[in-house]
Motif scaffolding. Structure first.
Motif, short mmCIF file in Angstrom:
data_model
loop_
_atom_site.label_atom_id
_atom_site.label_comp_id
_atom_site.label_asym_id
_atom_site.label_seq_id
_atom_site.Cartn_x
_atom_site.Cartn_y
_atom_site.Cartn_z
N THR A 1 19.63 -39.18 13.89
CA THR A 1 19.21 -40.30 15.35
C THR A 1 18.47 -40.12 16.77
OG1 THR A 1 21.83 -40.07 15.69
CG2 THR A 1 20.76 -41.60 14.15
N THR A 2 18.18 -38.66 16.48
CA THR A 2 18.32 -38.07 18.30
C THR A 2 16.51 -38.76 18.25
OG1 THR A 2 17.82 -36.29 16.74
CG2 THR A 2 19.98 -36.70 17.99
N PHE A 3 16.12 -38.76 17.43
CA PHE A 3 14.17 -38.94 17.33
C PHE A 3 14.41 -40.41 18.98
CE2 PHE A 3 15.05 -37.28 13.18
CZ PHE A 3 13.89 -36.04 13.56
N LYS A 4 13.15 -39.98 19.28
CA LYS A 4 12.76 -40.82 20.15
C LYS A 4 12.47 -42.35 19.69
CE LYS A 4 9.73 -40.23 22.96
NZ LYS A 4 8.95 -39.48 24.71
N ASP A 5 11.31 -42.07 19.10
CA ASP A 5 10.53 -43.25 18.31
C ASP A 5 10.17 -43.02 16.75
OD1 ASP A 5 7.96 -41.29 18.28
OD2 ASP A 5 8.01 -41.65 20.57
N GLY A 6 10.14 -43.78 16.04
CA GLY A 6 9.79 -43.48 14.84
C GLY A 6 8.02 -42.03 14.30
N VAL A 7 7.51 -42.10 15.22
CA VAL A 7 6.26 -41.29 15.01
C VAL A 7 7.05 -39.84 15.15
CG1 VAL A 7 5.07 -39.69 16.26
CG2 VAL A 7 4.24 -42.35 16.27
N LEU A 8 7.97 -39.86 15.63
CA LEU A 8 8.51 -38.02 16.07
C LEU A 8 9.59 -38.79 14.49
CD1 LEU A 8 9.90 -37.71 19.59
CD2 LEU A 8 8.12 -36.27 18.02
N ALA A 9 9.99 -39.41 13.75
CA ALA A 9 10.79 -38.95 12.60
C ALA A 9 9.64 -39.61 11.96
CB ALA A 9 11.05 -40.23 13.00
N ALA A 10 8.65 -39.50 11.69
CA ALA A 10 7.61 -39.21 10.69
C ALA A 10 7.29 -37.71 11.07
CB ALA A 10 6.45 -40.77 10.62
N GLN A 11 7.11 -36.98 11.98
CA GLN A 11 6.62 -35.87 12.28
C GLN A 11 7.62 -35.02 11.49
OE1 GLN A 11 5.37 -35.68 16.25
NE2 GLN A 11 3.92 -36.19 15.90
N ALA A 12 8.74 -35.11 11.42
CA ALA A 12 9.86 -34.56 11.03
C ALA A 12 10.06 -34.46 9.30
CB ALA A 12 11.27 -35.10 11.13
N LEU A 13 10.11 -35.42 8.72
CA LEU A 13 9.86 -35.12 7.64
C LEU A 13 8.11 -34.75 7.25
CD1 LEU A 13 10.06 -38.95 5.05
CD2 LEU A 13 7.59 -37.15 4.38
N LYS A 14 7.16 -35.15 8.13
CA LYS A 14 6.24 -34.46 7.47
C LYS A 14 6.26 -32.45 7.44
CE LYS A 14 0.78 -34.23 9.16
NZ LYS A 14 -0.54 -34.61 10.12
N ASN A 15 7.10 -32.53 8.52
CA ASN A 15 7.10 -30.70 8.42
C ASN A 15 8.13 -30.32 7.58
OD1 ASN A 15 5.29 -31.11 10.58
ND2 ASN A 15 6.90 -31.29 12.27
N GLY A 16 8.39 -31.00 6.43
CA GLY A 16 9.75 -30.94 5.79
C GLY A 16 11.06 -30.74 6.48
N GLU A 17 11.22 -31.05 7.72
CA GLU A 17 12.85 -31.16 7.67
C GLU A 17 13.98 -32.25 7.19
OE1 GLU A 17 12.67 -31.32 12.14
OE2 GLU A 17 10.60 -31.01 12.29
#
Length: 284
Positions: free
Chosen positions: A188-204
């Protein structure tokens, strides 16, 4: 016979003509000039935009920035952007950016974008007019199909880690879902859903949640990833429409902006704005 009485309607017409003539001659407008006349006189439309709010406004770019520019162009004036940080409540933003101004000395703007078109909000804020819905937002979830093949209910997440901004509706829904059953697997440390989506895209992580616009802006069109409504009974089923707000007495301005928005949507420019930021627009 004497001259006919000047009715209230005729007074209004004469005032408008006087204002138009003064503006054309470069003279100061009368005190009775409407907000739209004042905008025309100064030659710019001041639009308040939420800051750090991708994909709608971030570092001077975004969907709302493009829409603001198109609205100003429709009024035949320049665009003046007034970025600001969101307050604790929508009522604060309407007070600071639409009808009163911020105590720090900035605002109000001529119009605020991205305002929920919500009847209770309208009733709580009689000083403003809220209109012109141009996007329907939803709480959504994105998942890698190889990790989570189906997601008809949150129980199908299994032990998959989920990236989600904690201070968001998506975060609140997931933290409290099924009696807190998923709290340990939420990041839950992400500032917004864009950064959360980038974490998925990066395989995290294999799953990300946030607003539909946030997830689409990063993941739309990505192979092997599905984006769909969050399967929570507490999520707003139809999402929520967002539009714009002006002062209550700015009737002519509201009508002009609504007409401009109608044209922008009808000729495909609005859909193109969303598409440039990888978000799929549909009529509200």
């Amino acid at each position: 016979m004497g001259r006919p009485p000047i009715t209230m309607k005729r007074r209004s017409m004469l005032g408008a003509l006087a204002g138009a003539g003064a503006a054309a001659l470069g003279l100061p407008l009368p005190l009775s000039a409407t907000p739209l006349e004042k905008i025309k006189e100064r030659g710019s439309l001041t639009v308040a935009l939420y800051n750090e709010f991708p994909p709608f406004h971030d570092q001077g770019k975004g969907i709302d920035v493009e829409l603001a520019g198109a609205l100003a162009q429709a009024l035949n004036v320049k665009l003046s952007v007034l970025p600001f940080p969101a307050g604790e409540a929508m009522n604060d933003d309407l007070r600071n950016m639409v009808w009163k101004g911020h105590y720090l000395g900035y605002g109000p703007a001529d119009v605020l974008l991205h305002v929920p078109v919500d009847r209770p909000l309208m009733q709580e804020n009689p000083q403003v007019s809220i209109f012109g819905p141009y996007w329907r937002e939803r709480v959504a979830v994105a998942r890698r199909l190889d990790a989570v093949p189906t997601l008809e209910s949150l129980s199908q997440l299994g032990k998959a880690r989920v990236a989600v901004p904690g201070l968001s509706l998506a975060g609140w829904l997931l933290i409290g879902a099924d009696g807190g059953a998923y709290r340990e697997q939420l990041v839950t440390t992400f500032k917004d859903g864009v950064l959360a989506a980038q974490a998925l895209k990066n395989g995290e992580v294999p799953v990300a949640a946030g607003n539909l616009s946030e997830l689409q802006s990063v993941l739309r069109g990505q192979s092997g990833i599905a984006i769909e409504p969050l399967p929570s009974p507490r999520a707003p089923r139809e999402g929520w429409a967002v539009g714009m707000a002006v002062k209550k007495d700015a009737t002519e301005l509201a009508q002009a902006l609504q007409g401009a928005l109608n044209d922008i949507a009808k000729d495909g420019r609005l859909a193109a704005m969303f598409d440039r930021h990888n978000v799929s627009w549909r009529p509200v």
